[in-house]
Design an enzyme around this catalytic site. Structure first.
Site, PDB file in Angstrom:
ATOM      1  N   GLY A  29      40.571  38.706  33.987  1.00 18.66           N
ATOM      2  CA  GLY A  29      41.558  39.483  34.685  1.00 18.66           C
ATOM      3  C   GLY A  29      40.899  40.165  35.995  1.00 18.66           C
ATOM      4  N   GLY A  30      41.758  40.770  36.711  1.00 19.24           N
ATOM      5  CA  GLY A  30      41.455  41.452  38.096  1.00 19.24           C
ATOM      6  C   GLY A  30      40.554  42.372  37.748  1.00 19.24           C
ATOM      7  CE1 TYR A  89      51.262  45.752  28.204  1.00 17.09           C
ATOM      8  CE2 TYR A  89      52.159  44.000  26.857  1.00 17.09           C
ATOM      9  CZ  TYR A  89      51.347  44.474  27.671  1.00 17.09           C
ATOM     10  OH  TYR A  89      51.007  43.375  28.692  1.00 17.09           O
ATOM     11  CG  ASP A 143      48.170  49.923  36.049  1.00 15.20           C
ATOM     12  OD1 ASP A 143      48.564  50.756  36.948  1.00 15.20           O
ATOM     13  OD2 ASP A 143      48.050  48.671  36.065  1.00 15.20           O
ATOM     14  CG  HIS A 167      45.612  49.064  38.987  1.00  8.76           C
ATOM     15  ND1 HIS A 167      44.519  48.206  39.622  1.00  8.76           N
ATOM     16  CD2 HIS A 167      45.154  49.826  38.170  1.00  8.76           C
ATOM     17  CE1 HIS A 167      43.445  48.841  39.167  1.00  8.76           C
ATOM     18  NE2 HIS A 167      43.651  49.824  38.302  1.00  8.76           N
ATOM     19  CG  ASP A 382      52.172  42.669  44.541  1.00  7.79           C
ATOM     20  OD1 ASP A 382      51.555  43.189  43.785  1.00  7.79           O
ATOM     21  OD2 ASP A 382      51.989  41.423  44.873  1.00  7.79           O
ATOM     22  CG  LEU A 386      43.893  42.023  43.856  1.00 10.94           C
ATOM     23  CD1 LEU A 386      43.195  42.398  42.535  1.00 10.94           C
ATOM     24  CD2 LEU A 386      43.266  42.896  44.659  1.00 10.94           C
ATOM     25  CG  ASP A 510      57.865  90.618  55.976  1.00 15.48           C
ATOM     26  OD1 ASP A 510      58.874  91.188  55.586  1.00 15.48           O
ATOM     27  OD2 ASP A 510      57.766  90.463  57.375  1.00 15.48           O
ATOM     28  CG  ASP A 689      52.173  86.627  52.419  1.00 19.17           C
ATOM     29  OD1 ASP A 689      52.147  86.689  53.776  1.00 19.17           O
ATOM     30  OD2 ASP A 689      53.091  86.396  51.982  1.00 19.17           O
TER      31      ASP A 689
HETATM   32  C1  GDG Z   1      48.227  44.770  39.483  1.00 20.16           C
HETATM   33  C2  GDG Z   1      49.531  45.014  40.757  1.00 20.16           C
HETATM   34  C3  GDG Z   1      47.569  44.790  42.208  1.00 20.16           C
HETATM   35  C4  GDG Z   1      46.527  34.324  39.384  1.00 20.16           C
HETATM   36  N1  GDG Z   1      46.953  33.174  38.921  1.00 20.16           N
HETATM   37  C5  GDG Z   1      45.780  32.562  38.452  1.00 20.16           C
HETATM   38  C6  GDG Z   1      44.939  33.768  38.551  1.00 20.16           C
HETATM   39  N2  GDG Z   1      45.464  34.850  39.043  1.00 20.16           N
HETATM   40  C7  GDG Z   1      44.629  35.996  39.468  1.00 20.16           C
HETATM   41  C8  GDG Z   1      44.418  36.303  40.839  1.00 20.16           C
HETATM   42  C9  GDG Z   1      44.159  37.581  41.163  1.00 20.16           C
HETATM   43  C10 GDG Z   1      45.474  37.907  39.973  1.00 20.16           C
HETATM   44  O1  GDG Z   1      45.296  36.909  39.008  1.00 20.16           O
HETATM   45  C11 GDG Z   1      46.453  38.515  40.441  1.00 20.16           C
HETATM   46  O2  GDG Z   1      46.167  39.830  41.008  1.00 20.16           O
HETATM   47  P1  GDG Z   1      47.436  40.437  41.787  1.00 20.16           P
HETATM   48  O3  GDG Z   1      46.974  41.578  42.786  1.00 20.16           O
HETATM   49  O4  GDG Z   1      48.375  39.735  42.320  1.00 20.16           O
HETATM   50  O5  GDG Z   1      48.442  41.365  40.507  1.00 20.16           O
HETATM   51  P2  GDG Z   1      48.097  41.833  39.093  1.00 20.16           P
HETATM   52  O6  GDG Z   1      46.567  41.838  38.681  1.00 20.16           O
HETATM   53  O7  GDG Z   1      48.942  41.223  38.287  1.00 20.16           O
HETATM   54  O8  GDG Z   1      48.507  43.398  39.075  1.00 20.16           O
HETATM   55  C12 GDG Z   1      48.961  44.552  41.887  1.00 20.16           C
HETATM   56  C13 GDG Z   1      46.722  44.601  40.884  1.00 20.16           C
HETATM   57  O9  GDG Z   1      47.016  45.163  39.871  1.00 20.16           O
HETATM   58  C14 GDG Z   1      45.323  45.218  41.501  1.00 20.16           C
HETATM   59  O10 GDG Z   1      45.240  46.768  41.286  1.00 20.16           O
HETATM   60  O11 GDG Z   1      47.245  44.121  43.416  1.00 20.16           O
HETATM   61  O12 GDG Z   1      49.815  44.695  42.875  1.00 20.16           O
HETATM   62  O13 GDG Z   1      50.636  44.427  40.127  1.00 20.16           O
HETATM   63  O14 GDG Z   1      43.123  38.025  41.100  1.00 20.16           O
HETATM   64  O15 GDG Z   1      43.254  35.305  41.363  1.00 20.16           O
HETATM   65  N3  GDG Z   1      43.459  33.396  38.361  1.00 20.16           N
HETATM   66  C15 GDG Z   1      42.999  32.173  37.650  1.00 20.16           C
HETATM   67  N4  GDG Z   1      44.100  31.262  37.546  1.00 20.16           N
HETATM   68  C16 GDG Z   1      45.151  31.345  37.976  1.00 20.16           C
HETATM   69  O16 GDG Z   1      46.118  30.424  37.826  1.00 20.16           O
HETATM   70  N5  GDG Z   1      41.982  32.090  37.181  1.00 20.16           N
END
Ligand code: GDG
Length: 743
Positions: A29-30, A89, A143, A167, A382, A386, A510, A689
């Site tokens: 994950g990101g 969640y 987040d 985020h 969004d 990323l 004042d 003041d």
């Molecule tokens: C939050 C916010 C903010 C996507 N498809 C595949 C894959 N990905 C990866 C991408 C990217 C990530 O997932 C998606 O990043 P985003 O920025 O678009 O969105 P989120 O992470 O869902 O969400 C967003 C972010 O947090 C960071 O602060 O930008 O606005 O909503 O890295 O590469 N990765 C792989 N296969 C895929 O098919 N391996």
């Protein structure tokens, strides 16, 4: 040295049980990748949920093994039950906060059960963290799932250094106010020392909501609430640019390097040399504008028949929240749209959309990025996005065009992209035409600049920057003001007074020398005040000034008979004692004709408020209005006037329940410039003041004694509580009373 505790809903690991066999992998994950520069190490741990409900863990033995292996990865699991996950969640986080903060108000259905679940799980996280945190550890919460956590932690352990990063977007006040628990959410966040957002817009929305909903002090990017100061900053998140760039280069340069996806695309391209690929990748979410994008692509093909057979959309939608009705409905809609457009335009050798409802491994993802001529990224909202930054870093030859929604946080940084309104089919279609016909040289020029920026502001810089600010910020606590009446400070001030020969004493009126009255004209000086001032001003070495925003006629009448100098209307008029008024030469009052009608409108909309007209300034007083209404309308008025100040020669002063508009060149600070400029005085004292007095304090020589009356933020060096304390303080200069006060 302090430890770093990262907290997010999910731990950066993926846990699976295959036929009761436990497997733990690092998550791709990101956020996990993003924080890899600061975690894991000997001084960091990550607190979060493992992604499996408590009931889903087969037996105690597996649980023990699981815990052991998770802890070995520098992680601390927060165990959550099925019921907790449902409410906290799926319920509150994903069905209320997520839609609302992305402006899908119709999807956000508040329920007190979900809210209770959210509060309880936030408290559970707090408990877990407190068990492991040292008193001075750094804690960075991530987040929207955990917005109550900062205040919960602050309450139990005030010395912790707490940061929070959101985020997703922070919505405007009009949206945020819909949330029934809006105050609790703001209070939760304000437990943090630093609150971070992706863009200035989100930062401003947050500050605006705080100013309107809480009795908090807002000073630029700082909020003081219940004695705690939070800094609200902007940290646009980046990506691991090197990782994407290296992989993309390797795929081009390493001999024999072939992955199936690119190879298939290349084969197809060899047979159809004119083909152009447009790529879109997102989680299947209603915020991503996928349905609109497909419709816009249909519009594009319809209006550009030459593109039929030559332009193909490669659309990756990663399954997400598949048990939520809105997502199931969206999946159905997208399946139908893709089917519809494919059947409408397809030929035997071509179909307009290749649609993948799944995720790809990292290397395939890079293949896709580097194989496609255009990236079409059109979220309706969004936080950052990323994917567009990843596309940029996967273009080793620097060709390619990014079409990006202006509603993505990333649009603020990537101005070389073709920015579009994601709901306009025409704009998307026009951008596709522009991208498809863009000369290579222009593509390279745009791409190069974006690559440089994405590389420079990479995710390591983002993470380290936030943590460094957190460390520094908390090491500098609220300015330890001296209390001007505390014996040790008072005697130091008096000593300086007694040993000086020419003294300048600048006093706001004042709120500083007298209390506030509903009508400004009712605040005439009483006998006690006149007595103090006359004793102080009669001394030959003292030059006493009343420096006020009041109109010159009233203040002139009050002090005419005393050896007191006057500066009125924020510096427009100056009167040396026993002389007549002189008007500032820097005046231009042509703005009054435009501003007065606006003030009248606000006065009409805010019962109890009124306009005070002075010769060269205007003031709107709302002290007598309903508190919330006055505060809201003042915020609206300030916004409008600040925008107007770009073209009108005005300055807007946000005072104590009053907004004053004066000529841009004249204020309390400029009014004393000449007085203090020649270094004539060896003792300078200023007391005030409100915000307007800050301009005065800032203008004075460094060794001046500046005193703020009240608790609001200030650049003054000392404080007094209220106007009564100012009077006691000034009385101390009358030597007979000095000893009594110090005793
Ligand atoms: C939050 C916010 C903010 C996507 N498809 C595949 C894959 N990905 C990866 C991408 C990217 C990530 O997932 C998606 O990043 P985003 O920025 O678009 O969105 P989120 O992470 O869902 O969400 C967003 C972010 O947090 C960071 O602060 O930008 O606005 O909503 O890295 O590469 N990765 C792989 N296969 C895929 O098919 N391996």
């Amino acid at each position: 040295m302090e430890n770093l505790i990262i907290v997010s809903n999910r731990l950066p690991i993926q846990v699976t049980f295959e036929s009761s066999l436990l497997d733990i992998k690092p998550s791709v994950g990101g956020l996990a990748t993003g924080l890899s520069s600061i975690h894991p190490n000997d001084k960091s741990v990550w607190v979060g949920w493992i992604g499996i409900e408590e009931e889903g863990i087969p037996c105690d033995e597996v649980k023990d093994e699981l815990m052991e292996r998770i802890i070995a990865q520098h992680c601390i699991p927060v165990s959550l039950t099925h019921g907790e996950i449902e409410n906290y969640y799926h319920g509150f986080s994903n069905r209320i906060i997520w839609p609302l903060f992305h402006y899908f108000t119709e999807y956000a259905k508040f329920s007190s059960k979900k809210w209770k679940g959210y509060s309880e799980v936030n408290a559970k996280f707090a408990e877990e963290i407190l068990e492991h945190a040292g008193p001075k550890d750094l804690i960075w919460v991530h987040d929207y799932h955990l917005m109550l956590l900062p205040a919960l932690l602050r309450k139990e352990r005030p010395s912790l250094k707490l940061g929070f990063f959101l985020h997703i977007p922070f919505p405007s006040f009009e949206i945020f106010r819909i949330l029934p628990c809006r105050v609790e959410i703001l209070e939760g966040l304000l437990g943090a020392d630093i609150i971070g957002f992706h863009t200035f817009e989100y930062q401003q929305h947050f500050i605006d909501c705080v100013a309107r909903l809480l009795p908090a002090e807002v000073d630029c990017n700082c909020v003081i609430y219940k004695g705690h100061r939070s800094e609200v900053n902007v940290y646009p998140m980046g990506i691991d640019a090197d990782k994407f760039e290296k992989e993309a280069i390797a795929q081009v340069e390493v001999p024999g390097f072939r992955l199936n996806l690119k190879e298939e695309l290349q084969k197809y391209t060899q047979k159809n040399p004119d083909i152009k690929y447009v790529l879109s990748i997102d989680r299947l979410d209603y915020t991503k504008g996928i349905a609109n994008r497909i419709k816009a692509f249909d519009f594009f093909l319809k209006n550009n028949p030459w593109a039929v057979g030559k332009v193909r959309l490669l659309m990756v939608a990663v399954p997400s929240r598949t048990n939520v009705p809105q997502y199931q409905q969206l999946k159905k809609e997208i399946d139908e749209l893709v089917g519809g457009i494919n059947s409408k335009y397809a030929t035997l050798s071509w179909s307009p959309i290749w649609y993948f409802y799944r995720s790809f491994p990292f290397r395939n993802l890079v293949e896709l990025y580097s194989a496609c001529d255009i990236a079409l990224i059109t979220p309706v909202r969004d936080g950052m996005n990323l994917v567009c930054k990843e596309y940029i870093m996967c273009r080793p030859d620097k060709t390619g065009v990014l079409i990006l929604s202006e509603m993505a946080g990333a649009a603020k940084e990537l101005s070389e992209a073709l920015l579009i309104n994601p709901v306009s089919f025409k704009e998307i279609s026009d951008a596709l035409v522009q991208a498809l016909t863009m000369p290579k040289e222009e593509q390279k020029k745009r791409m190069e600049e974006m690559q440089e920026r994405v590389k420079k502001f990479n995710v390591a810089k983002w993470a380290k920057g936030f943590v460094a600010d957190l460390k520094n910020r908390t090491e500098a606590p609220l300015r330890p003001y001296q209390h001007a009446l505390a014996p040790e400070h008072l005697s130091a001030i008096l000593e300086s007074y007694n040993t000086s020969r020419r003294r300048l004493i600048l006093l706001d009126y004042d709120g500083t020398l007298t209390g506030f009255k509903d009508q400004p004209k009712d605040a005439s000086p009483d006998e006690e005040l006149l007595n103090i001032l006359s004793k102080l001003s009669i001394i030959e070495e003292n030059e006493v000034y009343i420096i006020s925003g009041r109109d010159h006629r009233t203040i002139g009448k009050w002090f005419d008979a005393y050896r007191i100098n006057l500066i009125a209307e924020h510096g427009v008029y100056v009167k040396r004692c026993f002389q007549s008024w002189a008007c500032s030469p820097r005046l231009d009052s042509s703005w009054m004709g435009k501003v007065k009608p606006l003030l009248k409108k606000f006065a009409a909309q805010t019962p109890g408020s009124f306009i005070e007209e002075k010769s060269h300034s205007l003031a709107w007083h709302y002290r007598k209005s309903n508190e919330q209404l006055g505060k809201n309308n003042a915020a609206e008025m300030l916004k409008i006037l600040k925008a107007w100040s770009c073209t009108l020669n005005i300055q807007v002063l946000n005072g104590n329940k009053v907004i004053e508009i004066t000529n841009a060149m004249v204020n309390k600070g400029t009014a004393v410039q000449d007085l203090v400029g020649f270094g004539f005085f060896d003792f300078v004292l200023a007391i005030g003041d409100d915000h307007t007095d800050e301009l005065l304090f800032a203008q004075l020589p460094p060794n001046s004694i500046t005193i703020k009356v009240g608790a609001a933020p200030s650049c003054a060096s000392c404080r007094l509580k209220d106007f009564n304390e100012t009077r006691s303080f000034l009385s101390a200069f009358n030597t007979q009373q000095i000893n009594e006060l110090i005793a």
